[in-house]
Write an enzyme that holds these catalytic residues in place. Structure first.
Site, PDB file in Angstrom:
ATOM      1  N   LYS A  44      -5.209   1.906   5.979  1.00  0.00           N
ATOM      2  CA  LYS A  44      -5.767   2.194   4.644  1.00  0.00           C
ATOM      3  C   LYS A  44      -7.257   2.511   4.741  1.00  0.00           C
ATOM      4  O   LYS A  44      -7.944   2.702   3.744  1.00  0.00           O
ATOM      5  CB  LYS A  44      -5.579   0.989   3.713  1.00  0.00           C
ATOM      6  CG  LYS A  44      -4.155   0.689   3.337  1.00  0.00           C
ATOM      7  CD  LYS A  44      -4.068  -0.183   2.091  1.00  0.00           C
ATOM      8  CE  LYS A  44      -4.516  -1.590   2.326  1.00  0.00           C
ATOM      9  NZ  LYS A  44      -4.316  -2.465   1.151  1.00  0.00           N
ATOM     10  N   LYS A  46      -9.477   0.404   5.769  1.00  0.00           N
ATOM     11  CA  LYS A  46     -10.226  -0.794   5.357  1.00  0.00           C
ATOM     12  C   LYS A  46     -10.363  -1.749   6.536  1.00  0.00           C
ATOM     13  O   LYS A  46      -9.467  -1.859   7.370  1.00  0.00           O
ATOM     14  CB  LYS A  46      -9.452  -1.531   4.262  1.00  0.00           C
ATOM     15  CG  LYS A  46      -9.554  -0.922   2.876  1.00  0.00           C
ATOM     16  CD  LYS A  46      -8.878  -1.862   1.855  1.00  0.00           C
ATOM     17  CE  LYS A  46      -9.325  -1.604   0.454  1.00  0.00           C
ATOM     18  NZ  LYS A  46      -8.786  -2.574  -0.526  1.00  0.00           N
TER      19      LYS A  46
END
Ligand code: C2G
Length: 132
Positions: A44, A46
């Protein structure tokens, strides 16, 4: 028993997370939270401050949460909904429409995000403070 599920990273827990968890629980009696595994977070884009195990322990301590499971892929939602016999899928409305394919299997609810708070904002604010 009416079962609800929601997904997320839930890093650096804040009131935006608590608000979505509290409101999600209001849709049923049992709330499952699928938190992103560290490897999935990388997918993602992240990098969570807390590891999966730390985020899991924190989420498990929240009164609204009944079960915490790992989120490893985008595709597991359909399987989770069936495996856990989920009635309601809840996400913040930054995901509006993205998971409507689940509507054949459960109710899909997008709830307004809590304005003014995010993990990114926390990190930025702390960074500015630390740098004077
Ligand atoms: N959220 C919110 N208000 C905020 C911040 C977050 O309501 N101010 C909600 C998000 O909309 C999401 C949940 O809190 O429903 C978790 O947010 P994140 O940890 O940022 O999760 P995200 O990166 O959106 O991951 O497969 C779905 C993804 O795993 C969702």
């Amino acid at each position: 028993m009416k079962k609800v599920i929601t997904y997320g990273t839930f890093d650096l827990l804040h009131t935006g997370h608590i608000n979505i968890l509290r409101r999600a629980k209001e849709y049923g009696d049992y709330l499952i939270v699928a938190i992103s595994a560290d490897e999935f977070n990388a997918l993602k884009g992240k990098k969570a401050y807390y590891t999966f195990e730390q985020r899991k322990a924190i989420l498990e301590a929240i009164r609204y949460v009944d079960l915490v499971i790992p989120e490893h892929t985008w595709e597991q939602k359909m399987e989770d909904v069936q495996k856990y016999d989920v009635d309601v899928f809840v996400m913040g409305d930054d995901w509006e429409g993205k998971f409507d394919f689940l509507k054949d299997h459960c109710e899909v609810v997008y709830l307004p995000r809590t304005v003014g708070i995010s993990t990114t904002k926390i990190k930025t604010d702390l960074n500015m403070t630390n740098n004077g």
